[in-house]
Structures are given as C-alpha cells and as structure tokens.
Design an enzyme around this catalytic site. Structure first.
Site, PDB file in Angstrom:
ATOM      1  N   GLU A   1       0.800  -1.190  -0.178  1.00  0.00           N
ATOM      2  CA  GLU A   1      -0.153   0.103   0.106  1.00  0.00           C
ATOM      3  C   GLU A   1       0.814   1.324  -0.003  1.00  0.00           C
ATOM      4  O   GLU A   1       0.481   2.341  -0.517  1.00  0.00           O
ATOM      5  CB  GLU A   1      -0.905   0.009   1.256  1.00  0.00           C
ATOM      6  CG  GLU A   1      -1.963   1.160   1.226  1.00  0.00           C
ATOM      7  CD  GLU A   1      -1.370   2.356   1.925  1.00  0.00           C
ATOM      8  OE1 GLU A   1      -2.088   3.423   1.675  1.00  0.00           O
ATOM      9  OE2 GLU A   1      -0.540   2.578   2.580  1.00  0.00           O
TER      10      GLU A   1
ATOM     11  N   HIS B   1       4.874   7.096   9.386  1.00  0.00           N
ATOM     12  CA  HIS B   1       5.920   7.231   8.429  1.00  0.00           C
ATOM     13  C   HIS B   1       7.366   7.513   9.287  1.00  0.00           C
ATOM     14  O   HIS B   1       8.176   8.024   8.361  1.00  0.00           O
ATOM     15  CB  HIS B   1       5.824   7.802   7.281  1.00  0.00           C
ATOM     16  CG  HIS B   1       4.686   7.417   6.385  1.00  0.00           C
ATOM     17  ND1 HIS B   1       4.221   8.125   5.266  1.00  0.00           N
ATOM     18  CD2 HIS B   1       3.685   6.466   6.454  1.00  0.00           C
ATOM     19  CE1 HIS B   1       3.462   7.695   4.640  1.00  0.00           C
ATOM     20  NE2 HIS B   1       3.190   6.479   5.378  1.00  0.00           N
TER      21      HIS B   1
END
Length: 467
Positions: A334, A432
C-alpha cells in the site's frame, strides 16, 4: 358493519404490535451479540500479541524486503491456526526500493559553521551523487510558487517545501491532504525548473526531531532528470526557515544512498470463513501488511492487520456462523504502489466474485470513534439505523466519506466500502516515522477497534445491505 370495523382495527393493531415486538427482540439480540463481541475482544483478543510479534520480532516491512516476506509467512501461519475454511497467498509483483546507509544533512550559515539536520529520504527517491549535494536553498510554501519564481530563481538550488499541516483542521487527515502534494510531486515539479534537489517539511502537526518519509513520484521524468528528495523534521524546518530569513545565502547539504531494484514477487495474505446461506456474497476486512522502514509499522498498518485477523478470530470464538463469506485480506504494497489492492480487485473481477462490503483499518490503533462510508445511499441509510447499537461504546461517527486505499479498487455502483475512524489527533506524530513503534500502541484502544470492526461486520452479515 361496526363490528367488522372493530375486528379489522384490532387485527391491524395486533400485527403492528407483533412487528414492534419482533423489532425489539432483534435489537435485544443484536445488543447481546455486540456486547459479547466487545467482552471477548477485551479479554481474549489475539491482536496485541500478534502486533507484538510483527513489530518486535520482524520490524519494518517495506515491500520487497526480507521482513515483508517474514510477515507474510507469520500471518499466514497464524490464520492457519484459527481453523478458517480457507487460507492462501495471492501473488503480486511489488517494487523494491532500498534506503541504504543512513542519510546525513546539515545547513551552513558561514564557511565551516554548520548545524546538523534530522533527515530521511522519501520513498522512491534517487540517491544523491556520491559526495552529496550542496547548494543555496529557496523556501516555498507549495508547488504553485514555483511558477511565480521561475527557472531563473530555482535553477541550481535546493527547493525547501515548508507548508505545514493546518493545525485548525480537527480532522487531521484533512490537514495531511492539504500539504502532502509537496511531498509526492515536489521533486517532479522542482526538477522542471532546474532544481538539484528538494527537502520537505515532515507531514506532522507536532514540533519534534523525527523526519517522516512517504511515497513520492517523478511522473514522466527521464532517469537523468530525477533529483534527490528528502524530508526534514518539523523542528529542523522551523530552524532552517528562521535562519533563511536572517541569512538567505545559507547552503544546505544532504547525502543519501537509496536505490531502486527490479520488481520482486510478494503476496497478499487471505483467509476466509465460508458463508452458510449466501457464500457467494463476500465481506472483506483488511489492512496493509507492508510498512515503511524507519519504525516497525505498529500504527501504520500493523494495527489494522491484526485487528482484521482478530475479527475472524472473535466471530469464531463466540460461535457465530456467518451467512455470508467473511474474508480477511492483508494487502501488500500500500505504501509505495498499491499493488496488493489493485491485484486483489483484478483477481476478484476475473473470478466474477460478488463483494458486497469492504472494511479497512488504516488509521492507527487509537480509540475508535466510528466509520466513514462510500457506497449507495440506500446502504448507508441502513447502516445508520444501527448507530444506536454502537453508542454505548462511544462510537458516534457514521458519515459519508472515504474508505481505504487498498479496498478502493473494488469500488463499483453496488458495493459499500468503509473505513474505521479512530481518534486521529496523535496519528501523524508517528506516521511514516522512526517512532511508529509498538510501545506507542495502547492494548485496550487496539482491542476496542477490533470489537468495533467485528460488530459492524456481524450486522452487515446478518442483515445484508440490500434495501
């Protein structure tokens, strides 16, 4: 005549009362079943232990990496142990991008006077030359400013994108959407004006020293036209911006060693319980198994994967036998390609599978607040009628909106897609970044999310979504 009228009114009243009793009994039954789902999730859930292993024994699971394959093997084995009707791996080719040795950066206010800067390469970026890049910096608030500045002011410089996430947005995903274009397309656009590199303010509402990576694209640029792209921490962005106001001649240096390799084979991990009366109608619940490599991907999206696995475990644990086929899918890639979601939808279409509902968890393992839905209005109205069943658990958000990236390719004019919406205020502190780690996931919050997902899947399975 009068007697017949009274008899008819009495019969209608009895029918109405019987209907009300049936509705009441159904609501009581659903309340009891949902209560059972929450009880089991909060006492016997496997999600936290599964996440512990994924995070602490395997770690970050970037597509194409050894860790990603280890995660595939582990989750398949765990699904096999649940006694599902079928578990399998669905092959998918994924990109393989490797970060290399850690990046390094500083800015120089005068010869020999430097300040080190926390920095990370953006996913998919090219490397710098072996000795790095060093140049003056031009600060902008967005891609649109490049047009105004033009090549004369940009060529040979490093573009510094410094538009922050909007702190006034209560929905932090809206704040993220408002500035992520500079990360994704910043290098592609700056290269057109002769920039030799870009740095981007991390997508984070908090001021800290964690640089946040994420995907980026060069569009149709030739290999020779690509320039290195990196993110710096929010604290570093604030310091650099202030320093540039005092001294516009500051030079910035960074070095990174990333590399793109040919695509490699990986897998979506799939398991299902076959429906008892409508096996051809498929309900999908899932998350993405890959993650970035800076932390261990606990919130993004280890949490969503283990919650989705746990939905099937909990339904089996309470002895629920679904009418429709309930399928868990752990999607690969993804983060930097969406190859897993695209391939799953392609195979589903090729096999003429009838997916009626998809639910994705990809917003972290925080306290659940509700769902957003994308689908026919009739289905949404039916789902909204169940909202009262969730209110005792402080689940209040049932609204039209997005669903999830991985289930998005399944979209058509019939299917209803949904996304679990946890409280999002802390999500982008970790998104992230190196601090997306297991210690930042609260066990109870994670399990509440699992129970909320399982409850919605139960209701969709029991009642269907046809008007």
């Amino acid at each position: 005549m009068k007697i017949n009228y009274v008899v008819k009114r009495t019969i209608k009243l009895c029918i109405f009362c019987l209907f009300c009793v049936q509705i009441g009994l159904a609501q009581n039954s659903d309340q009891e079943q949902i209560r059972k789902i929450y009880d089991v999730a909060l006492t016997k859930s496997k999600s936290y232990d599964w996440l512990n292993y994924l995070s602490n024994q395997i770690g970050g699971r970037l597509s194409g990496s050894i860790q990603a394959q280890q995660a595939v093997n582990y989750t398949k084995a765990e699904l096999d142990s649940l006694g599902l009707d079928k578990v399998w791996l669905q092959p998918v080719m994924v990109p393989k991008w490797v970060r290399g040795i850690p990046e390094f950066a500083y800015f120089e206010t005068s010869p020999g006077v430097t300040t080190n800067v926390p920095i990370t390469a953006l996913g998919g970026s090219v490397a710098t030359p072996p000795n790095g890049v060093k140049s003056e910096v031009i600060e902008v608030q967005g891609i649109e400013e490049l047009v105004t500045l033009g090549e004369a002011k940009i060529k040979g410089k490093i573009v510094f994108y410094n538009r922050p996430m909007d702190p006034t947005e209560i929905n932090t995903f809206s704040a993220y959407s408002g500035c992520v274009d500079q990360r994704y397309a910043g290098a592609m656009e700056a290269a057109k004006y002769g920039a030799i590199g870009i740095i981007v303010r991390s997508m984070n509402l908090r001021l800290d020293d964690y640089p946040h990576t994420g995907s980026m694209s060069y569009g149709e640029l030739k290999e020779s036209e690509k320039i290195p792209a990196a993110a710096i921490s929010t604290n570093a962005a604030e310091l650099l911006s202030t320093s540039l106001k005092l001294n516009p001649s500051i030079k910035f240096y960074f070095k990174q060693n990333c590399k793109e390799f040919p695509d490699v084979e990986s897998y979506n991990v799939v398991g299902e319980i076959k429906g008892s009366t409508h096996p051809e109608e498929i309900i999908v619940v899932g998350g993405h198994l890959d993650s970035w490599d800076l932390g261990d991907g606990s919130h993004d999206d280890g949490a969503g994967c283990v919650q989705s696995m746990d939905v099937l475990y909990i339904l089996k644990k309470i002895g629920y036998k679904p009418k429709r086929t309930i399928r868990v899918v752990l999607f690969m890639n993804e983060e930097n390609g969406l190859r897993g979601g695209t391939e799953y939808a392609r195979v589903a279409a090729e096999n003429n599978e009838n997916h009626i509902f998809g639910l994705e968890s990809d917003s972290g393992g925080f306290s659940p607040r509700g769902f957003t839905f994308d689908g026919p209005d009739s289905s949404f109205e039916k789902i909204k009628s169940w909202k009262d069943l969730f209110e005792p658990y402080l689940i209040h958000l049932f609204q039209k909106g997005g669903s999830g990236a991985d289930i998005g390719p399944l979209k058509n004019d019939k299917i209803t897609l949904a996304g679990l919406r946890p409280d999002s205020q802390r999500y982008f502190d970790h998104h992230h970044a190196e601090n997306d780690t297991f210690e930042h996931v609260n066990k109870r919050e994670l399990e509440l999310g699992t129970a909320t997902m399982a409850s919605l899947v139960y209701l969709v399975d029991k009642y269907g979504l046809l008007p």
